[in-house]
Scaffold this motif. Structure first.
Motif, mmCIF file in Angstrom:
data_model
loop_
_atom_site.group_PDB
_atom_site.id
_atom_site.type_symbol
_atom_site.label_atom_id
_atom_site.label_comp_id
_atom_site.label_asym_id
_atom_site.label_seq_id
_atom_site.Cartn_x
_atom_site.Cartn_y
_atom_site.Cartn_z
ATOM 1 N N UNK A 248 39.340 41.165 28.821
ATOM 2 C CA UNK A 248 40.662 41.553 28.511
ATOM 3 C C UNK A 248 41.471 42.341 29.488
ATOM 4 N N UNK A 249 40.686 43.239 29.981
ATOM 5 C CA UNK A 249 41.391 44.147 31.028
ATOM 6 C C UNK A 249 41.680 43.483 32.295
ATOM 7 N N UNK A 250 40.518 42.507 32.670
ATOM 8 C CA UNK A 250 41.010 41.914 33.930
ATOM 9 C C UNK A 250 42.162 40.645 33.763
ATOM 10 N N UNK A 251 42.060 40.279 32.513
ATOM 11 C CA UNK A 251 43.087 39.384 32.395
ATOM 12 C C UNK A 251 44.711 39.824 32.607
ATOM 13 N N UNK A 252 44.742 41.209 32.499
ATOM 14 C CA UNK A 252 46.329 41.714 32.691
ATOM 15 C C UNK A 252 46.622 41.649 34.119
ATOM 16 N N UNK A 253 45.673 41.365 34.973
ATOM 17 C CA UNK A 253 45.982 41.080 36.354
ATOM 18 C C UNK A 253 46.172 39.647 36.733
ATOM 19 N N UNK A 254 46.142 38.829 36.044
ATOM 20 C CA UNK A 254 46.408 37.469 36.382
ATOM 21 C C UNK A 254 47.880 37.226 36.776
ATOM 22 N N UNK A 255 47.879 36.120 37.787
ATOM 23 C CA UNK A 255 49.255 36.157 38.426
ATOM 24 C C UNK A 255 49.700 34.785 38.704
ATOM 25 N N UNK A 256 50.802 34.391 38.992
ATOM 26 C CA UNK A 256 51.419 33.058 39.326
ATOM 27 C C UNK A 256 52.137 33.232 40.392
ATOM 28 N N UNK A 257 52.319 32.152 41.288
ATOM 29 C CA UNK A 257 53.218 31.987 42.447
ATOM 30 C C UNK A 257 54.625 31.765 42.033
ATOM 31 N N UNK B 288 57.704 33.595 48.705
ATOM 32 C CA UNK B 288 56.750 33.499 47.631
ATOM 33 C C UNK B 288 56.030 34.845 47.101
ATOM 34 N N UNK B 289 56.419 35.104 45.763
ATOM 35 C CA UNK B 289 55.775 36.020 45.538
ATOM 36 C C UNK B 289 54.934 35.899 44.262
ATOM 37 N N UNK B 290 53.873 36.801 43.935
ATOM 38 C CA UNK B 290 53.004 36.709 42.944
ATOM 39 C C UNK B 290 53.553 37.700 41.802
ATOM 40 N N UNK B 291 53.799 37.137 40.528
ATOM 41 C CA UNK B 291 54.115 37.704 39.468
ATOM 42 C C UNK B 291 53.328 37.683 38.278
ATOM 43 N N UNK B 292 52.977 38.744 37.803
ATOM 44 C CA UNK B 292 52.031 39.009 36.530
ATOM 45 C C UNK B 292 52.469 38.080 35.774
ATOM 46 N N UNK B 293 51.295 37.277 34.981
ATOM 47 C CA UNK B 293 51.564 36.496 33.737
ATOM 48 C C UNK B 293 50.503 37.008 32.703
ATOM 49 N N UNK B 294 49.490 37.651 32.991
ATOM 50 C CA UNK B 294 48.515 38.486 32.104
ATOM 51 C C UNK B 294 47.973 37.504 31.110
ATOM 52 N N UNK B 295 47.714 36.508 31.438
ATOM 53 C CA UNK B 295 47.023 35.306 30.503
ATOM 54 C C UNK B 295 46.156 34.416 31.371
ATOM 55 N N UNK B 296 45.118 33.928 30.822
ATOM 56 C CA UNK B 296 43.829 33.471 31.470
ATOM 57 C C UNK B 296 43.384 32.388 30.303
#
Length: 571
Positions: free
Chosen positions: A136-145, A152-160
């Motif tokens: 759950x903590x690692x999920x907070x760092x999920x991102x999309x382009x 091109x920027x990576x923005x946090x999505x915080x969902x996996x």
């Protein structure tokens, strides 16, 4: 007890082959590392992304394979807009899409033995809970382009979208509790309202933080059960109830991989300077024994029990009982302060999760929670950039004084010593010597790669200075480095710590610091103040190829000089 074999707690692998991804589910995730009649491993869905897809509870075959195909598990519509799904290879056209990432959580060997050989099911439950908290903590760092205006920027999505599969043995049938966390290559971009490929760069950067969350949650539960937690210098821990001998006895797979790694390195001398851990991982993955058929769980536990003496069996259980809330060994404030001293010694800006990671490591074995740690860092007067980066005001003030000392000293002094006509050095070494002796700044930087003969230059510099009206002192951070400098012919050598403690520096002395990149900011500022008080000069020497967090401070010192002033370099 001495430490058992070290197991990497979180080891991510990327699956890019669709056929192999499907086979991995059928041949490994669903059955574990051995075959047993009527035995299936039922995975469990986890993550905000899984919830958005309506996935919860047990993982079904159809759901898993649909996601491998990049399809919505309910409607079977295309999930993410794939591009470049294939590429040309020697073998022809092959897949060019990341299907999923396999993050595997493993407890220390002693914990696996207590849980599986000792039969303490509380440990298995605690392991599962710790994995979920860490993921759950690692999920907070999920991102999309996000692509806009050719950037091109990576923005946090915080969902996996994650599927968890718990296994309990290695291919060698050793007790090996571990959980495969399959994270599919998809995350939902709420701003654009669509599914995109997962950008896992920040997740990999937070991997050590997730490891320490897992360790902390597991150790906290084990302490509550009455087990003795012994933290290891390498970053993990063991439980005192399991001896090293038992760990070795139940580490046949580990020894097998070690033996094959050593044999590979012996037959490939050109690989010996490479990443041995990466070689071990490759051997572990590619050179696995075939699964043994018809091995049931009860048969496996009898097999483990037969390897124990009665005394060893009884020793697996905690000798004392404590309630679930084990004592607090360290406060949140103390843990965070320890993390600050560890990180801010050599860096001015860190990720907040790095503070959490080291604070958890300091507090491991006690009842302190992750929430306590986060509350403590939020209460501190850090400077924040809005993107998880924090800086300590005191550290920035210290670095500012260092940079100001470098800038204000430019061109304020006479050359260090007379130029040496025939130094006997190589051409680039002589140019560096000439530039150092001509330097007129309070601080002079001298950088060169390993094996370029910096010690020859330093010896010539010291000889020229000692032949003038000044004296010189040569410092290094560590005792062995001082010994090496003395062996290379330099004199008046001592450690930086000794120099700062004695404070007997001669007036107008020139202080030469080798391996200056290894000095923390506090020591460097103290040294600058001491040398300045004695009206002396400072030469900082380092390796241009030396990497690590220490570079940030010295990079700013370099930036404080004009380009023409930073020219003392050999290649």
């Amino acid at each position: 007890m001495t430490a058992c074999y070290f197991e990497v707690v979180l080891s991510p692998k990327t699956q890019t082959n669709l056929k192999n991804a499907k086979g991995y589910f059928e041949e490994h995730l669903s059955v574990g590392d051995y075959y047993a009649e009527n035995r299936r491993v039922h995975g469990e869905w986890l993550g905000q992304g899984a919830a958005l897809l309506g996935l919860s509870g047990k993982v079904t075959r159809n759901q898993f394979l649909a996601l491998c195909e990049n399809q919505h598990p309910g409607s079977h519509e295309l999930l993410t807009q794939r591009r470049n799904t294939t590429r040309k290879d020697i073998a022809g056209e092959v897949a060019n899409r990341r299907v999923f990432y396999d993050f595997t959580f493993s407890p220390p060997k002693s914990v696996s033995i207590a849980a599986l050989v000792g039969g303490d099911q509380r440990i298995v439950a605690a392991h599962n809970d710790a994995v979920k908290v860490a993921l759950n903590e690692l999920e907070q760092f999920a991102a999309a382009r996000v692509r806009s205006k050719k950037s091109n920027l990576d923005c946090r999505t915080s969902n996996i979208i994650a599927a968890l599969f718990q296994h309990d043995a290695s291919r060698a049938l050793d007790p090996h509790l571990h959980t495969h966390c399959i994270i599919f290559n998809a995350t939902h971009d709420d701003q654009e309202g669509c599914w995109k490929a997962l950008q896992n760069y920040e997740m990999l950067g937070a991997q050590k933080y997730a490891e320490n969350v897992y360790y902390h949650e597991l150790a906290r539960a084990l302490g509550g059960f009455g087990y003795t937690i012994t933290n290891a210098a390498r970053g993990d821990f063991e439980i005192g109830e399991v001896s090293r001998e038992l760990c070795e006895r139940f580490s046949k797979r580990h020894r097998e991989i070690d033996d094959k790694t050593h044999a590979f390195l012996a037959s490939h001398p050109d690989k010996q300077a490479g990443n041995e851990n990466a070689i071990r991982e490759h051997i572990a993955h590619k050179d696995r024994a075939r699964k043994l058929p018809d091995v049931g769980s009860e048969q496996l536990r009898r097999f483990w029990a037969e390897q124990l003496s009665p005394e060893e069996s009884s020793s697996l259980y905690p000798a004392r009982q404590r309630n679930a809330a084990s004592e607090t060994l360290i406060s949140a404030a103390e843990a965070v302060t320890w993390a600050e001293s560890h990180l801010f010694e050599r860096r001015s800006v860190v990720r907040e999760h790095e503070l959490w990671r080291h604070a958890l490591e300091a507090a491991r074995g006690g009842s302190l929670s992750l929430v306590d740690i986060k509350k403590e860092t939020m209460s501190r007067a850090y400077l924040r950039d809005g993107n998880d980066k924090v800086a300590h005001p005191d550290v920035l003030a210290r670095e500012w004084e260092i940079v100001q000392a470098a800038q204000n000293g430019i061109g304020r002094h006479a050359p260090l010593a007379a130029i040496i006509g025939n130094s006997g050095l190589a051409e680039d070494q002589h140019r560096a010597l000439d530039a150092i002796l001509k330097s007129t700044g309070f601080i002079t930087l001298f950088r060169g790669g390993a094996g370029t003969g910096k010690s020859f230059v330093l010896r010539a510099v010291q000889g020229a200075i000692d032949g003038s009206d000044r004296s010189s002192v040569v410092l290094a951070p560590q005792r062995q480095q001082v010994i090496d400098l003395t062996r290379d012919g330099l004199t008046q050598t001592q450690t930086v710590r000794e120099c700062l403690q004695r404070r007997d520096l001669a007036e107008r002395a020139v202080v030469i610091v080798d391996e200056a990149g290894q000095i923390d900011g506090r020591q460097l500022l103290d040294l600058i103040r001491l040398v300045r008080d004695r009206n002396g000069r400072l030469i900082l020497c380092g390796d241009t190829r030396q990497h690590g967090p220490v570079e940030s401070l010295h990079g700013r010192i370099c930036a404080s000089f004009r380009e023409t002033d930073v020219r003392m370099m050999i290649h």
